[in-house]
Design an enzyme around this catalytic site. Structure first.
Site, short mmCIF file in Angstrom:
data_model
loop_
_atom_site.label_atom_id
_atom_site.label_comp_id
_atom_site.label_asym_id
_atom_site.label_seq_id
_atom_site.Cartn_x
_atom_site.Cartn_y
_atom_site.Cartn_z
N ASP B 60 59.54 54.04 -4.60
CA ASP B 60 59.30 55.00 -5.67
C ASP B 60 60.62 55.68 -6.02
O ASP B 60 61.66 55.42 -5.40
CB ASP B 60 58.21 55.99 -5.26
CG ASP B 60 58.57 56.80 -4.03
OD1 ASP B 60 59.73 56.71 -3.57
OD2 ASP B 60 57.71 57.51 -3.50
N ASP B 236 49.10 51.60 -4.06
CA ASP B 236 49.66 51.99 -2.77
C ASP B 236 48.90 53.21 -2.32
O ASP B 236 48.44 54.01 -3.15
CB ASP B 236 51.14 52.35 -2.87
CG ASP B 236 51.35 53.75 -3.45
OD1 ASP B 236 51.25 53.91 -4.67
OD2 ASP B 236 51.56 54.70 -2.66
N CYS B 274 33.99 42.28 10.68
CA CYS B 274 35.43 42.29 10.41
C CYS B 274 36.13 41.15 11.16
O CYS B 274 35.82 40.89 12.32
CB CYS B 274 36.03 43.63 10.82
SG CYS B 274 37.82 43.73 10.62
N CYS B 276 39.43 41.09 11.80
CA CYS B 276 40.76 41.52 12.24
C CYS B 276 40.94 41.30 13.75
O CYS B 276 39.96 41.22 14.50
CB CYS B 276 41.01 42.98 11.87
SG CYS B 276 40.53 44.18 13.11
N CYS B 279 39.13 43.89 16.04
CA CYS B 279 37.68 43.71 16.19
C CYS B 279 37.34 42.47 17.01
O CYS B 279 36.24 42.38 17.56
CB CYS B 279 37.02 43.65 14.81
SG CYS B 279 36.92 45.27 14.01
N HIS B 305 43.63 47.60 12.25
CA HIS B 305 42.28 47.43 11.69
C HIS B 305 42.18 47.93 10.26
O HIS B 305 41.69 47.23 9.37
CB HIS B 305 41.22 48.13 12.55
CG HIS B 305 39.89 48.15 11.87
ND1 HIS B 305 39.04 47.07 11.86
CD2 HIS B 305 39.29 49.10 11.09
CE1 HIS B 305 37.97 47.35 11.13
NE2 HIS B 305 38.10 48.58 10.65
#
Lengths: 343, 343
Positions: B60, B236, B274, B276, B279, B305
């Site tokens: 930014d 974002d 999930c 991930c 998990c 996660h």
């Protein structure tokens, strides 16, 4: 053994530990019995499953932290009553209880409960403490025979302060009981390094050659090399991980303090001879930035480096032993200005 | 885009980000210009090399943090003078300076400096702020043409508060200048969600179809899905990473607060649907333990996660678009009780 006090090596995922070739971790029974509770860990499938670690785990008995962290209430022949450092609740730890706790945790190697003597201590106090530790070792041994299966091992712990006669008696009593491994406890509690080395040298002949010897809570890289020369096989210490979080990083020429301004724009790695993933990727300038900015990644990357340094030191030790050149390694370490490592 | 404010996504190594298939990060120029300094980062090889990240980075302009974090001294047509939130030192940020800072950082996408309006704001204040932002956008654009090479892109930012006429004028002025991408700024600053959605809906027709549209600082999973439906391509937000560190974990049925006692012995994963790595390995009980014990690994695993959840949401969005079934995804999300996600 990296130290994973509360069922985690601070900042490290199990994947990161495996990629560092960590073979075994130490976890602290004292912390885990209080939070989340050994029974809860047991119900959740044991410590390995709980923390996602599929390699060996050694747990201590909890005794050392009872003596160092809790508000100690009362010690007797049956065990020790103490107040939890977290919430002040009262607990009682007996030799049999220490075994049961480590059974619930499901560690691969468990430790007998011992009475932890401070330094300095008179011969009479050291004698009484050693006798209590040996009595407890016997009770741990007996209880272990009753309740354990062949998936766990119990190590005994030699005590006796800095007194050679007491250390010898302690070692002989443990060997008479018969353990698959022997720890040397009650060192690195404030005595001079020379006194520690002397105790190890004097007690080592009384421990079986064919069983691992584990020096508890030690130490600096130089300690590892000196104590292997004295016959020690296993170590645990918070030094690499704790120093990492404080920004103190091991190199072959001693520790560097990463917050120092001299590293502000230093494009080089922590140690140009180091093979760790941090030294392959990150500059001292970036690591200083992370430390100054109080970023989590500072602890993570510093811990990876320091653990690699310790594990690599042990790898080098094994190689030098294998090639019958251990004296050269000792000489190299003694020659280097390693004062920064010794704090 | 996960947010890596100080040249690190808090708690994540670049390896962990890559294994989550993170394609692009956002870093904050404001923080980096103050510490370690954009010039230092430039001398150290640029932001990618500095932080070990080989995929795209968006920075930014620094404007938003000047308005939100620093002690604002004085804003004028030439830029803004402010006091650093770290040490109180005085700095001046101009449109040309914002470009130069992002040049030194070496980001792939840089943002024009804009005047950041609070909410609520009168039409007259919003008009003045928008005009200033458009003037600065023009100066950024001109300076960028002079100094940049083809390895960096500059995006313009539509401003104008909640006023449709101002948003339209802002968009048209930016399109006349011609940018490779357009951001919608000044939203998610306290206005109702419906007002945010309406602004996006009204301004979208004035932005080119063949250029990415980036909604800055947004938002919840539902925001992502609703705003993609309105024509937004990029986002974002600190929400996944910040919530992770606070123990607030995203699931398809809303967020769960991992410290709650109900998870004390819960052997299940955060979200049974999930995919991930957290998990797959860890129980809610272990994650609660890490959080209660204030362990670094709590932030690490929770962040993995939550980032996976956000990135997976974007993957699902792309799949549903590809299969022309986006309405079904919208309906599913609106049906689910997602109140916990909306905080």
């Amino acid at each position: 053994m990296p130290v994973g006090t509360q069922a985690t090596v601070k900042g490290m995922t199990p994947d990161q530990l495996r990629s560092l070739s960590v073979e075994i971790l130490l976890c602290n029974s004292y912390h885990l019995m209080l939070r989340p509770g050994h029974a809860a860990v047991g119900r959740l499938g044991g410590l390995h499953h709980f923390m996602g670690w599929d390699r060996p785990i050694l747990t201590d008995s909890g005794g050392y932290q009872v003596f160092s962290l809790s508000a100690l209430r009362e010690i007797g022949d049956d065990g020790v009553e103490f107040r939890c450092h977290l919430d002040g609740s009262t607990h009682f730890l007996s030799p049999e209880g220490a075994i049961d706790i480590q059974r619930a945790l499901g560690s691969d190697i468990m430790m007998a409960l011992d009475d932890c003597l401070g330094f300095p201590a008179e011969h009479s106090a050291a004698l009484a403490s050693m006798k209590r530790s040996m009595s407890w070792a016997g009770r741990c041994h007996a209880h272990f025979q009753k309740v354990a299966d062949d998936r766990q091992a119990l190590f005994g712990i030699v005590q006796g302060g800095v007194y050679t006669d007491l250390r010898r008696e302690s070692a002989e009593r443990l060997v008479n009981l018969g353990f698959p491994g022997y720890a040397i406890g009650g060192l690195a509690v404030g005595e001079p390094n020379a006194a520690m080395y002397e105790v190890i040298e004097k007690v080592e002949p009384f421990l079986p050659d064919d069983r691992p010897r584990y020096l508890m809570g030690v130490g600096t890289p130089t300690d590892l090399i000196e104590c292997v020369a004295l016959g020690v096989d296993m170590f645990d210490c918070v030094m690499p991980t704790r120093h990492a979080r404080n920004g103190s990083l091991f190199t072959r020429d001693g520790r560097i303090v990463i917050k120092h301004a001299q590293y502000k724009e230093d494009p080089g790695p922590i140690d140009s001879t180091c093979g760790c993933p941090v030294c392959q990727t990150y500059s001292r300038a970036y690591l200083r930035h992370l430390f100054m900015a109080n970023e989590i990644l500072s602890s993570v990357l510093n811990t990876i480096h320091n653990l690699y340094f310790y594990l690599d030191t042990m790898r080098r030790i094994r190689q030098f032993i294998e090639f019958h050149t251990y004296d050269e390694l000792l000489t190299e370490f003694r020659r280097r200005s390693s004062s920064a490592m010794e704090e």
